[in-house]
Design a protein around this motif. Structure first.
Motif, PDB file in Angstrom:
ATOM      1  N   SER A  18       4.860   4.075  -6.209  1.00 24.82           N
ATOM      2  CA  SER A  18       4.948   3.752  -4.783  1.00 24.82           C
ATOM      3  C   SER A  18       3.765   4.344  -4.023  1.00 24.82           C
ATOM      4  N   VAL A  19       3.470   5.600  -4.286  1.00 25.51           N
ATOM      5  CA  VAL A  19       2.353   6.261  -3.603  1.00 25.51           C
ATOM      6  C   VAL A  19       1.036   5.588  -3.966  1.00 25.51           C
ATOM      7  N   ARG A  22       0.730   2.183  -2.154  1.00 23.56           N
ATOM      8  CA  ARG A  22       0.506   2.294  -0.717  1.00 23.56           C
ATOM      9  C   ARG A  22      -0.784   3.061  -0.382  1.00 23.56           C
ATOM     10  N   ALA A  25       1.907   7.730   1.360  1.00 26.27           N
ATOM     11  CA  ALA A  25       3.232   7.300   1.798  1.00 26.27           C
ATOM     12  C   ALA A  25       4.048   8.469   2.311  1.00 26.27           C
ATOM     13  N   GLU A  29       8.929   5.741   3.342  1.00 17.34           N
ATOM     14  CA  GLU A  29       8.273   4.594   2.715  1.00 17.34           C
ATOM     15  C   GLU A  29       8.544   4.554   1.212  1.00 17.34           C
ATOM     16  N   ASP A  33      10.704   1.681  -1.394  1.00 15.07           N
ATOM     17  CA  ASP A  33      10.151   1.062  -2.597  1.00 15.07           C
ATOM     18  C   ASP A  33      10.989   1.284  -3.852  1.00 15.07           C
TER      19      ASP A  33
END
Length: 127
Positions: A18-19, A22, A25, A29, A33
């Motif tokens: 996720s990080v 993005r 994050a 956030e 995800d």
């Protein structure tokens, strides 16, 4: 090079993904995800744990923290791929490629064939 992702749980890898996706994050956030997301406080705890392990860094942005990866995504991907080849293909890149070329998995596109041919040509030339 550090052995990226070596000691991460499945959930920690999902958070790192996720990080990476993005760029940076917040905990909220990351929570958006995650599949079957845990509680917000659990995500915050895992982000702190990843920071303690040296995978993430954070900066305070008003009342929230913005997390970013310490290890570039390409380096983490390369390390994970090497580990996969060592673990499942006895360290043989040829066996790994052969598994990817299995006709039961579907044919490669013309573009994928060109890319592979170019990589092999460059390898032969030592580039």
């Amino acid at each position: 090079m550090r052995e990226a992702y070596r000691d991460l749980t499945r959930r920690e890898r999902q958070i790192m993904d996720s990080v990476y996706q993005r760029g940076s994050a917040t905990a909220a956030e990351v929570l958006e995800d995650l599949p079957e997301p845990p509680s917000y406080s659990a995500v915050r705890a895992m982000l702190r744990k990843l920071q303690d392990k040296g995978y993430l860094t954070s900066v305070q942005d008003g009342p929230r923290y913005l997390y970013s990866a310490v290890i570039p995504r390409d380096e983490a991907r390369e390390s994970a791929l090497h580990r996969l080849v060592r673990t499942f293909f006895d360290g043989s890149r040829a066996k790994a490629v052969a598994a990817l070329l299995d006709p039961d998995e579907g044919a490669l596109s013309a573009e994928e064939m060109r890319e592979l041919e170019e990589l092999i040509r460059r390898q032969k030339e030592g580039k």
